[in-house]
Motif scaffolding. Structure first.
Motif, PDB file in Angstrom:
ATOM      1  N   ILE A   1       0.825  -1.197   0.000  1.00 14.23           N
ATOM      2  CA  ILE A   1       0.000   0.000   0.000  1.00 14.23           C
ATOM      3  C   ILE A   1       0.868   1.259   0.000  1.00 14.23           C
ATOM      4  O   ILE A   1       0.514   2.282  -0.613  1.00 14.23           O
ATOM      5  N   GLU A   2       2.044   1.190   0.684  1.00 18.08           N
ATOM      6  CA  GLU A   2       2.927   2.367   0.730  1.00 18.08           C
ATOM      7  C   GLU A   2       3.441   2.717  -0.664  1.00 18.08           C
ATOM      8  O   GLU A   2       3.506   3.893  -1.038  1.00 18.08           O
ATOM      9  N   LEU A   3       3.785   1.676  -1.449  1.00 21.94           N
ATOM     10  CA  LEU A   3       4.268   1.919  -2.811  1.00 21.94           C
ATOM     11  C   LEU A   3       3.157   2.500  -3.674  1.00 21.94           C
ATOM     12  O   LEU A   3       3.388   3.420  -4.467  1.00 21.94           O
ATOM     13  N   ILE A   4       1.937   1.982  -3.513  1.00 20.71           N
ATOM     14  CA  ILE A   4       0.788   2.507  -4.276  1.00 20.71           C
ATOM     15  C   ILE A   4       0.551   3.972  -3.926  1.00 20.71           C
ATOM     16  O   ILE A   4       0.322   4.812  -4.813  1.00 20.71           O
ATOM     17  N   VAL A   5       0.615   4.282  -2.629  1.00 19.03           N
ATOM     18  CA  VAL A   5       0.421   5.672  -2.189  1.00 19.03           C
ATOM     19  C   VAL A   5       1.493   6.572  -2.783  1.00 19.03           C
ATOM     20  O   VAL A   5       1.199   7.647  -3.325  1.00 19.03           O
ATOM     21  N   PHE A   6       2.759   6.125  -2.700  1.00 19.61           N
ATOM     22  CA  PHE A   6       3.862   6.939  -3.203  1.00 19.61           C
ATOM     23  C   PHE A   6       3.748   7.166  -4.706  1.00 19.61           C
ATOM     24  O   PHE A   6       3.913   8.295  -5.188  1.00 19.61           O
ATOM     25  N   LEU A   7       3.453   6.100  -5.457  1.00 23.79           N
ATOM     26  CA  LEU A   7       3.303   6.244  -6.911  1.00 23.79           C
ATOM     27  C   LEU A   7       2.147   7.177  -7.251  1.00 23.79           C
ATOM     28  O   LEU A   7       2.241   7.995  -8.172  1.00 23.79           O
ATOM     29  N   GLY A   8       1.036   7.053  -6.504  1.00 21.47           N
ATOM     30  CA  GLY A   8      -0.108   7.938  -6.725  1.00 21.47           C
ATOM     31  C   GLY A   8       0.256   9.397  -6.498  1.00 21.47           C
ATOM     32  O   GLY A   8      -0.121  10.277  -7.283  1.00 21.47           O
TER      33      GLY A   8
END
Length: 423
Positions: free
Chosen positions: A3-10
């Protein structure tokens, strides 16, 4: 995918689209990307965290605002022009020394305001004609004042990227003066000698003097330097006797600016102050957006995610990643690069001396002001000298930029040894 990677990419996608597709100011793009991060992570729109982040760099904002008022005031009374003329008079028979001092003058506004743009537009516009008069071509002149602006932004006493990086790990902005001087001054000397010395042969001062403005210097003399001298004395007293005499940087800049009203030609202080704040508002807005961005990265766990994953890289890859990603991200904002990447990279090097390492990382982040498409230092430097194609400035900046990266990484590798000598 975590989820952290998804948040960062977003956050990065929204930030990039906002800047390059929608052409929104960097500060607004930072706000939108921060809100995107909270929404994706399931935190909704946490107003408290957003507001708290906005005020995260309030001290830095006050320093920059008051420094810009001081810088604008001494520019209006003629101090910067007088300083350049005095240096030309004194050192015209020693071209290398003359070039070094003119480089320091071009750095000075950046040192005070923490903005390369301020340095290029103020001192750069005064130093550039002198550099061209003594024989340096237009492209080299623009490159010198562009690099000078970036070096000034990184040099003490005000280094905003270092303040941002330090703020990200709750490290006070204390003890940075000597490391930053050791980083910037040698590179400044190398850059101006490398780019300009071969073009400067014999300088005929009597011919040049007829083409430059010497009126303020002849009329007011050393009085023009009183605001700078006063500011330096007040800063030194704060260092030497912190428990007895500690006014704080914003108050020192305001006192020095007010003293300037009695040292040169008459200026409207209210009007000058309004112009100064108007010019620096984009920078102040970026800092507020950066604060919000960092707050959300911490809230959502993105910052920890970046650090943990960075630690898994081999040491050589960490240095390579830092040398490439920080300047490239700085194409949007060197302040943004310092916050998004500078803070995690500093946490990767926790085993090193933190002050020296943060100083070196901030130096690399400063190169963002040379990266297209924004390339603020390069574009404004080209405008100052009347150059239409700013890409010529960027090409000439390649060697100094490589020197900055290699020199900064060397500082990080030997940060403990350097710190043992300094402290």
């Amino acid at each position: 995918m975590s989820i952290e990677l998804i948040v960062f990419l977003g956050m990065i996608v929204v930030f990039t689209l906002s800047c390059f597709k929608l052409k929104l100011p960097v500060s607004i793009a930072m706000v939108l990307s921060a809100i995107t991060g909270t929404l994706i992570s399931g935190n909704g729109i946490p107003v408290r965290h957003l507001v708290e982040g906005t005020f995260g760099y309030l001290d830095t904002i006050l320093v920059i605002a008051t420094a810009m008022i001081f810088m604008k005031t001494i520019q209006e009374i003629g101090t910067l022009n007088a300083l350049s003329v005095s240096i030309l008079r004194k050192f015209h028979s020693s071209p290398s020394v003359l070039l070094i001092f003119l480089m320091i003058v071009s750095m000075f506004p950046g040192m005070i305001t923490g903005s390369s743009t301020a340095a290029v537009l103020t001192a750069g516009s005064i130093v550039a004609p002198i550099l061209m008069l003594i024989g340096i071509p237009m492209v080299e002149t623009a490159t010198i004042i562009a690099i000078g602006g970036i070096l000034g932004m990184i040099a003490p006493p005000v280094n905003v990227p270092a303040m941002i990086i330090g703020g990200g790990i709750d490290m006070p902005y204390v003890g940075f003066t000597i490391p930053l001087l050791l980083l910037t001054i040698p590179v400044a000397i190398f850059t101006v000698i490398y780019l300009g010395r071969k073009y400067v042969k014999e300088i005929n001062y009597s011919t040049i003097e007829t083409k430059i403005n010497v009126d303020e210097l002849n009329k007011y003399g050393v009085k023009l330097y009183i605001p700078i001298i006063l500011g330096v004395i007040l800063m030194l007293l704060g260092k030497v006797m912190p428990s007895v005499f500690n006014l704080g940087m914003p108050l020192i800049f305001l006192i020095s600016a007010i003293s300037a009203l009695f040292c040169g030609k008459k200026v409207n202080f209210l009007k000058v102050s309004k112009e100064a704040i108007k010019e620096t508002l984009p920078v102040l807005g970026i800092l507020m957006g950066v604060g919000m961005f960092i707050q959300v990265m911490t809230l959502t766990g993105v910052r920890g995610f970046i650090v943990v994953n960075s630690l898994s890289l081999p040491p050589a890859m960490i240095y390579l990643a830092m040398a490439i990603t920080i300047p490239l991200f700085g194409a949007v904002s060197s302040f943004g690069a310092a916050s998004v990447l500078g803070v995690p990279f500093l946490m990767v090097f926790l085993a090193q001396n933190q002050i020296v390492t943060a100083s070196a990382i901030s130096f690399i982040a400063g190169l963002g002001d040379l990266m297209p498409p924004t390339a603020l230092a390069g574009i404004f430097a080209a405008q100052v000298v009347g150059l239409k194609d700013y890409s010529l400035v960027l090409k000439k900046s390649v060697v100094p930029a490589i020197v900055i990266i290699i020199y900064s990484i060397t500082f990080i590798i030997f940060s403990k040894e350097i710190a043992s000598i300094i402290y």
